[in-house]
Design a protein around this motif. Structure first.
Motif, PDB file in Angstrom:
ATOM      1  N   LEU A 171      16.880 -20.012 -46.218  1.00 33.64           N
ATOM      2  CA  LEU A 171      15.720 -20.435 -45.363  1.00 33.64           C
ATOM      3  C   LEU A 171      15.074 -19.301 -44.724  1.00 33.64           C
ATOM      4  N   ALA A 172      15.904 -18.275 -44.083  1.00 33.12           N
ATOM      5  CA  ALA A 172      15.353 -17.272 -43.281  1.00 33.12           C
ATOM      6  C   ALA A 172      14.514 -16.400 -44.279  1.00 33.12           C
ATOM      7  N   GLU A 196      12.982 -17.018 -47.255  1.00 31.93           N
ATOM      8  CA  GLU A 196      11.834 -17.720 -47.553  1.00 31.93           C
ATOM      9  C   GLU A 196      10.826 -17.390 -46.314  1.00 31.93           C
ATOM     10  N   ARG A 197      11.168 -17.639 -45.204  1.00 32.30           N
ATOM     11  CA  ARG A 197      10.159 -17.642 -44.076  1.00 32.30           C
ATOM     12  C   ARG A 197       9.677 -16.031 -43.823  1.00 32.30           C
ATOM     13  N   VAL A 198      10.647 -15.225 -44.164  1.00 31.26           N
ATOM     14  CA  VAL A 198      10.415 -14.044 -43.614  1.00 31.26           C
ATOM     15  C   VAL A 198       9.357 -13.203 -44.782  1.00 31.26           C
ATOM     16  N   GLU A 215       4.449 -18.268 -32.369  1.00 38.02           N
ATOM     17  CA  GLU A 215       4.582 -18.083 -33.757  1.00 38.02           C
ATOM     18  C   GLU A 215       5.805 -17.013 -33.901  1.00 38.02           C
ATOM     19  N   TRP A 245      12.682 -13.743 -37.873  1.00 36.91           N
ATOM     20  CA  TRP A 245      13.277 -14.410 -38.916  1.00 36.91           C
ATOM     21  C   TRP A 245      14.331 -13.398 -39.499  1.00 36.91           C
ATOM     22  N   SER A 255       8.281 -11.678 -38.342  1.00 34.00           N
ATOM     23  CA  SER A 255       9.070 -11.280 -39.426  1.00 34.00           C
ATOM     24  C   SER A 255      10.495 -10.718 -38.658  1.00 34.00           C
ATOM     25  N   GLU A 269      12.941 -22.606 -33.940  1.00 32.57           N
ATOM     26  CA  GLU A 269      12.106 -23.697 -34.060  1.00 32.57           C
ATOM     27  C   GLU A 269      11.622 -24.239 -32.762  1.00 32.57           C
ATOM     28  N   GLN A 284       7.293 -14.862 -46.332  1.00 30.77           N
ATOM     29  CA  GLN A 284       5.934 -15.361 -46.456  1.00 30.77           C
ATOM     30  C   GLN A 284       5.140 -14.481 -45.491  1.00 30.77           C
ATOM     31  N   ILE A 285       5.606 -14.097 -44.205  1.00 32.94           N
ATOM     32  CA  ILE A 285       5.330 -13.212 -43.273  1.00 32.94           C
ATOM     33  C   ILE A 285       5.013 -11.867 -43.695  1.00 32.94           C
ATOM     34  N   ARG A 345      18.847 -21.036 -34.927  1.00 33.25           N
ATOM     35  CA  ARG A 345      17.659 -21.632 -35.638  1.00 33.25           C
ATOM     36  C   ARG A 345      17.127 -22.574 -34.842  1.00 33.25           C
TER      37      ARG A 345
END
Length: 569
Positions: free
Chosen positions: A392-393, A395-397, A368, A374, A371, A363, A399-400, A359
């Motif tokens: 957490l992962a 949620e991020r993946v 950037e 993540w 997908s 960060e 989004q992309i 992680r």
């Protein structure tokens, strides 16, 4: 003058070409169509497109014939200047200059990306209207355009309309299907091509071997290999590289290495294919030895090789060495890591249980994270059942890449593994809301030149009764072994849905149709689950067979109750 200018073009001598251009101007021949065309082609082929356009623009409009437009349109296309090629074509139409097949052969290649498919379809319509479509070369260019832009159905429709198909037409379809992942269509078309009497060339065979690699169609690949030997194509480095990939992906590393060693002058693709093959089979150490040998040979590694190196380290648990190579990539070889390299390192750390470090790496990325980065962290969270970091992962993946159903399934499985019923319900509700469907699990087994496909709970195969009877017998044996105390995992009776996983059906089919001592290759589209992994290990202890399973992640070689991955996958 045209002959001399063409010589400069063939030899890539732009300076000599410019000197000839000066002589042309002094002699007053600069407006002759053939001289103009030769000059425009020469500048374009030498990469001096602006000079070519200058020649074109300085010529009186009345002197510009179709051949001049065609030369510049082809030049623009060859130099990846799609917008300029299209603009010039429009000007050609507006000024009333006749469009012919040569114009289309120059222009259609710029429409091979999905974004320009509409333009390509308009050109196709114009050809039909003008009667240019009857030319076989033009038809082939449109087939290639449709296949490269992903419109395989349109490409096939046009192909079927050609009354007498030549080698180029067959190759356009076979290569197009292979590039779009339609492996079974490649083999089907290859059989039809042979029946029609058209002899394959290296381009055909590269496409067919790629399909064999994808499907794990070993026997067909071996037939193609014999054809390559018989026709003297072994010196073709592209074919040899494809053979390396085919044998590696069909589970025969020894054969892959034999072809690798036969190549007298190996290019970067040769080394990459073999290193990747070792990594895929969990032989990371051998892959790294080969990488070091490549560097000693004087060949400079590129980003693709490093993806294979980092992946090999990940699959073999070589965490520290992988991190060293990742550092060397930028420090020693001046290669800037891309998302694909960071994804490999996140996977490397994640598999080793270093989720916090993975992680932190994400960060700290100077670019950037995409997908895949993540997604690698999410996959690692499943291995180690870390729900908090997985959330957490996830949620991020999404989004992309919000429409990738695989990430939703992975998160659902993480919740399921940790008995989080509420979490599973939440993900399923999200999937229903977005009308997502889980990709069905399936497995392939090739037997006597035919690829046998099995889905979860499949009962459509002609040997269904025998397959399920064999499964029952195997599970009875495994339970008995468990009762004797040799395998705690074997004491658990799997739910019926798990008993019918596609790889188990494929394994049972393979046992029924092979002799003792045989090797059975199973290709699975998803990652093999833990329970099926234990099942196949135990089966390899009970029956006299070796099982090679290629899942979405890597190869597993099962023999005498053990797996080559050492349960690290």
């Amino acid at each position: 003058f045209p002959f001399a200018i063409k010589s400069c073009t063939a030899l890539s001598l732009p300076f000599s070409g410019q000197q000839l251009h000066c002589q042309v101007i002094r002699s007053g021949c600069e407006t002759e169509p053939f001289v103009l065309t030769a000059l425009i082609s020469m500048y374009c082929k030498c990469g001096l497109v602006e000079e070519a356009r200058k020649v074109f623009d300085e010529t009186p409009v009345s002197m510009l014939l179709g051949v001049c437009y065609n030369a510049l349109i082809s030049g623009y296309a060859a130099n990846s200047k799609a917008f300029d090629a299209v603009s010039l074509f429009r000007r050609m139409r507006e000024t009333g200059v006749s469009v012919d097949g040569v114009t289309m052969l120059g222009l259609v290649p710029v429409c091979t990306v999905p974004e320009l498919l509409c333009l390509g379809m308009s050109l196709h319509g114009q050809c039909l209207k003008d009667g240019i479509d009857a030319e076989l070369a033009v038809q082939n260019s449109f087939i290639t355009m449709y296949m490269k832009s992903g419109s395989v159905d349109l490409g096939r429709k046009l192909f079927e309309e050609i009354p007498v198909k030549g080698l180029v037409s067959w190759n356009a379809m076979i290569s197009g299907y292979a590039q779009n992942g339609f492996a079974s269509h490649v083999l089907e078309l290859y059989e039809k091509m042979k029946s029609s009497g058209v002899r394959p060339d290296p381009v055909t065979l590269v496409g067919v071997l790629s399909a064999c690699a994808y499907l794990g169609a070993r026997s067909i690949g071996q037939e193609v290999e014999l054809l390559i030997e018989a026709n003297g194509f072994v010196s073709n480095v592209f074919l040899c590289n494809t053979l390396i990939n085919m044998h590696a992906r069909c589970g025969n590393l020894a054969k892959a290495r034999a072809f690798f060693d036969r190549i007298p002058i190996k290019n970067i693709v040769s080394w990459t294919g073999m290193i990747g093959g070792y990594g895929m089979h969990g032989l990371g150490e051998k892959g790294l030895e080969l990488f070091d040998e490549m560097v000693r040979s004087g060949l400079r590694p590129d980003g693709t090789v490093f993806v294979m190196v980092l992946s090999a380290c990940s699959h073999s648990g070589l965490t520290e060495r992988g991190l060293d190579y990742f550092t060397a990539m930028e420090r020693e070889y001046k290669l800037e890591p891309g998302p694909e390299h960071y994804s490999c390192v996140v996977d490397l750390l994640g598999r080793a249980g270093q989720l916090d470090e993975a992680r932190e790496l994400i960060e700290s990325m100077p670019i950037e994270p995409d997908s895949t980065v993540w997604g690698s962290l999410l996959g690692a969270c499943k291995i180690h059942r870390n729900v908090d970091m997985a959330e957490l992962a996830f949620e991020r993946v999404i989004q992309i890449e919000p429409t990738n159903v695989g990430y939703y399934v992975l998160m659902s499985n993480i919740y399921s593994d940790t008995k989080n019923v509420e979490g599973v319900s939440k993900i399923r509700a999200m999937m229903r809301e977005r009308n997502f469907r889980k990709e069905p699990g399936y497995s392939y087994v090739e037997h006597k030149g035919r690829v046998h496909l099995f889905l979860v709970g499949d009962k459509s195969h002609e040997q269904t009764e025998e397959i399920y009877r064999m499964l029952d017998e195997l599970e009875t044996f495994i339970m008995e072994i468990g009762e004797e105390g040799s395998c705690d995992k074997c004491k658990e009776v799997p739910p019926s849905s798990m008993r019918e996983h596609s790889e188990r059906l494929a394994i049972a089919f393979g046992i029924l149709n092979t002799d003792p001592g045989s090797e059975i290759l199973v290709i699975k589209n998803l990652r093999v689950c833990e329970d099926c992994h234990v099942f196949i290990k135990m089966v390899s202890k009970i029956v006299d067979r070796r099982f090679v399973v290629r899942d979405a992640t890597r190869f597993h070689h099962f023999k005498d109750g053990a797996c080559s991955c050492k349960d690290y996958w």
